[in-house]
Design a protein around this motif. Structure first.
Motif, PDB file in Angstrom:
ATOM      1  N   GLN A  22       0.794  -1.229   0.034  1.00  0.00           N
ATOM      2  CA  GLN A  22      -0.019  -0.112   0.016  1.00  0.00           C
ATOM      3  C   GLN A  22       1.163   1.259  -0.034  1.00  0.00           C
ATOM      4  O   GLN A  22       0.569   2.203  -0.793  1.00  0.00           O
ATOM      5  N   ALA A  23       2.062   1.255   0.770  1.00  0.00           N
ATOM      6  CA  ALA A  23       2.725   2.282   0.694  1.00  0.00           C
ATOM      7  C   ALA A  23       3.495   2.431  -0.494  1.00  0.00           C
ATOM      8  O   ALA A  23       3.752   3.726  -1.134  1.00  0.00           O
ATOM      9  N   GLU A  24       3.846   1.581  -1.296  1.00  0.00           N
ATOM     10  CA  GLU A  24       4.382   1.707  -2.565  1.00  0.00           C
ATOM     11  C   GLU A  24       3.518   2.154  -3.828  1.00  0.00           C
ATOM     12  O   GLU A  24       4.012   2.941  -4.430  1.00  0.00           O
ATOM     13  N   LEU A  25       2.281   1.563  -3.452  1.00  0.00           N
ATOM     14  CA  LEU A  25       1.318   2.242  -4.466  1.00  0.00           C
ATOM     15  C   LEU A  25       1.072   3.768  -4.078  1.00  0.00           C
ATOM     16  O   LEU A  25       0.911   4.392  -5.181  1.00  0.00           O
ATOM     17  N   ALA A  26       0.962   4.301  -2.842  1.00  0.00           N
ATOM     18  CA  ALA A  26       0.893   5.487  -2.681  1.00  0.00           C
ATOM     19  C   ALA A  26       2.132   6.289  -3.055  1.00  0.00           C
ATOM     20  O   ALA A  26       2.048   7.511  -3.900  1.00  0.00           O
ATOM     21  N   ARG A  27       3.207   5.851  -2.963  1.00  0.00           N
ATOM     22  CA  ARG A  27       4.460   6.397  -3.500  1.00  0.00           C
ATOM     23  C   ARG A  27       4.551   6.472  -5.109  1.00  0.00           C
ATOM     24  O   ARG A  27       4.806   7.834  -5.491  1.00  0.00           O
ATOM     25  N   GLN A  28       4.112   5.698  -5.718  1.00  0.00           N
ATOM     26  CA  GLN A  28       4.053   5.571  -7.254  1.00  0.00           C
ATOM     27  C   GLN A  28       3.156   6.811  -7.438  1.00  0.00           C
ATOM     28  O   GLN A  28       3.028   7.492  -8.595  1.00  0.00           O
ATOM     29  N   PHE A  29       1.856   6.682  -7.124  1.00  0.00           N
ATOM     30  CA  PHE A  29       0.659   7.586  -7.319  1.00  0.00           C
ATOM     31  C   PHE A  29       1.234   8.992  -7.283  1.00  0.00           C
ATOM     32  O   PHE A  29       1.259   9.887  -7.957  1.00  0.00           O
ATOM     33  N   LEU A  30       2.019   9.384  -6.014  1.00  0.00           N
ATOM     34  CA  LEU A  30       2.474  10.665  -5.807  1.00  0.00           C
ATOM     35  C   LEU A  30       3.352  11.037  -6.817  1.00  0.00           C
ATOM     36  O   LEU A  30       3.523  12.130  -7.405  1.00  0.00           O
TER      37      LEU A  30
ATOM     38  N   ARG B 176      -9.074   7.114  -3.294  1.00  0.00           N
ATOM     39  CA  ARG B 176      -9.279   5.651  -3.230  1.00  0.00           C
ATOM     40  C   ARG B 176      -7.904   5.307  -2.427  1.00  0.00           C
ATOM     41  O   ARG B 176      -7.999   4.517  -1.635  1.00  0.00           O
ATOM     42  N   ILE B 177      -6.793   5.787  -2.777  1.00  0.00           N
ATOM     43  CA  ILE B 177      -5.493   5.416  -2.406  1.00  0.00           C
ATOM     44  C   ILE B 177      -5.456   5.890  -0.942  1.00  0.00           C
ATOM     45  O   ILE B 177      -4.980   5.164  -0.049  1.00  0.00           O
ATOM     46  N   ALA B 178      -5.774   7.026  -0.491  1.00  0.00           N
ATOM     47  CA  ALA B 178      -5.623   7.345   0.632  1.00  0.00           C
ATOM     48  C   ALA B 178      -6.857   6.793   1.740  1.00  0.00           C
ATOM     49  O   ALA B 178      -6.405   6.511   2.778  1.00  0.00           O
ATOM     50  N   ALA B 179      -7.838   6.435   0.984  1.00  0.00           N
ATOM     51  CA  ALA B 179      -8.838   5.485   1.991  1.00  0.00           C
ATOM     52  C   ALA B 179      -8.151   4.399   2.480  1.00  0.00           C
ATOM     53  O   ALA B 179      -8.496   3.743   3.482  1.00  0.00           O
TER      54      ALA B 179
ATOM     55  N   PRO C  54      -6.329  14.505   0.184  1.00  0.00           N
ATOM     56  CA  PRO C  54      -5.792  13.396   0.391  1.00  0.00           C
ATOM     57  C   PRO C  54      -4.268  13.150  -0.212  1.00  0.00           C
ATOM     58  O   PRO C  54      -3.657  12.322   0.463  1.00  0.00           O
ATOM     59  N   HIS C  55      -3.810  13.948  -1.034  1.00  0.00           N
ATOM     60  CA  HIS C  55      -2.583  13.954  -1.345  1.00  0.00           C
ATOM     61  C   HIS C  55      -1.626  14.302  -0.299  1.00  0.00           C
ATOM     62  O   HIS C  55      -0.247  13.808  -0.268  1.00  0.00           O
ATOM     63  N   LEU C  56      -1.994  15.299   0.444  1.00  0.00           N
ATOM     64  CA  LEU C  56      -1.278  15.640   1.537  1.00  0.00           C
ATOM     65  C   LEU C  56      -1.276  14.710   2.585  1.00  0.00           C
ATOM     66  O   LEU C  56      -0.011  14.456   3.566  1.00  0.00           O
TER      67      LEU C  56
ATOM     68  N   ALA D 223       2.248  12.935   3.976  1.00  0.00           N
ATOM     69  CA  ALA D 223       2.600  13.046   5.307  1.00  0.00           C
ATOM     70  C   ALA D 223       2.729  11.682   5.919  1.00  0.00           C
ATOM     71  O   ALA D 223       3.967  11.256   6.688  1.00  0.00           O
ATOM     72  N   VAL D 224       2.062  10.647   5.419  1.00  0.00           N
ATOM     73  CA  VAL D 224       2.178   9.164   6.015  1.00  0.00           C
ATOM     74  C   VAL D 224       3.643   8.671   5.293  1.00  0.00           C
ATOM     75  O   VAL D 224       4.614   7.859   6.229  1.00  0.00           O
ATOM     76  N   LEU D 225       3.969   8.894   4.108  1.00  0.00           N
ATOM     77  CA  LEU D 225       5.328   8.435   3.574  1.00  0.00           C
ATOM     78  C   LEU D 225       6.370   9.219   3.990  1.00  0.00           C
ATOM     79  O   LEU D 225       7.474   8.437   4.655  1.00  0.00           O
TER      80      LEU D 225
END
Length: 266
Positions: free
Chosen positions: A178-186, A203-206, A222-224, A228-230
């Motif tokens: 999930q973290a990798e998915l968020a990183r790729q999206f950003l 959807r990814i933030a959820a 959501p992008h923030l 912040a999480v990453l």
């Protein structure tokens, strides 16, 4: 991979077919050196005492099987001729350069698993190992990586208004996928259509928010939240390696929580 200097590296483990081809190149070089040496031995050392000639041949054999890989990997910091040709490098498990002791252990183990047993144990061990390690890598504490893999961007910076919230997060439930998915999206968000970007962000933030606690403050885009999480995940990994550091005098205090609400559109 996190190095001993607390630097997070996104690397690609070398695949077995590429490693096998690199090993084939190295074995070919060793055999050519050995054949040339044996021919030279037959032409120049036959007049010496048989025991002395046998001793010289034994030393030369050891130099070919051990000296070549140890010397070249030590000088080039983990790259033999075969690895240079295919863009591979041997590194320590912590991401640091291969040391002489590790090169020697790999070469010594390679005499048995590659030359004496024709590479069978190396192939089987590489297939079983999650990092594609052969026996020499396991004993030496090394891993072979591909230097030609696409480089990933650094983690996003921490949004200042969310630093107070991120510092209180429980991230143990956040899956690496999930973290990798968020990183790729950003990393690719600016290339997406605004409507698609907004939908994917929610959807990814959820999915990320469902795996962490406490939930983000209301009203945060959501992008923030993802940034912040990453960023906090990256910071904690560095802090884990560096050890706890006491806050200095005049350390800044955490900002107050912003007001608003975080909810998907509609």
């Amino acid at each position: 991979m996190v190095t001993g200097d607390a630097v997070v590296l996104d690397i690609q483990i070398a695949q077995l077919p590429v490693r096998a081809l690199a090993a084939l190149i190295d074995v070919t070089v060793v055999l050519l050196l050995y054949v040339c040496g044996v021919l030279l031995y037959a032409l120049t050392l036959r007049q010496f005492d048989p025991a002395l000639s046998a001793g010289i041949l034994t030393v030369f054999t050891a130099l070919c099987l051990l000296g070549y890989p140890v010397a070249i990997e030590s000088v080039t910091r983990g790259r033999s001729l075969g690895k240079m040709a295919l863009g591979l490098r041997v590194v320590s498990d912590d991401g640091g350069p291969e040391r002489f002791r590790q090169a020697f252990i790999r070469a010594l183990t390679g005499v048995v698993e590659i030359y004496l047993l024709t590479g069978g144990p190396a192939v089987i061990c590489s297939l079983v190992s999650a990092k594609g390690k052969r026996l020499g890598d396991i004993f030496a504490g090394t891993v072979v990586i591909s230097e030609r893999a696409p480089r990933t961007p650094p983690p996003p910076p921490m949004p200042p208004e969310l630093a107070w919230w991120a510092s209180s997060l429980q991230l143990s439930g956040l899956r690496a996928e999930q973290a990798e998915l968020a990183r790729q999206f950003l990393a690719r968000a600016t290339q997406l259509h605004p409507a698609v970007r907004e939908d994917m962000a929610y959807r990814i933030a959820a999915g990320v928010v469902a795996q962490i606690s406490p939930p983000p403050p209301p009203g945060v885009p959501p992008h923030l939240v993802l940034a912040a999480v990453l960023a906090e995940r990256h910071r904690r990994e560095l802090a884990r390696l560096q050890g706890p550091t006491p806050p200095g005098p005049g350390a800044p205090t955490s900002p107050r929580a912003p007001e608003g609400g975080f909810a998907p559109p509609g």
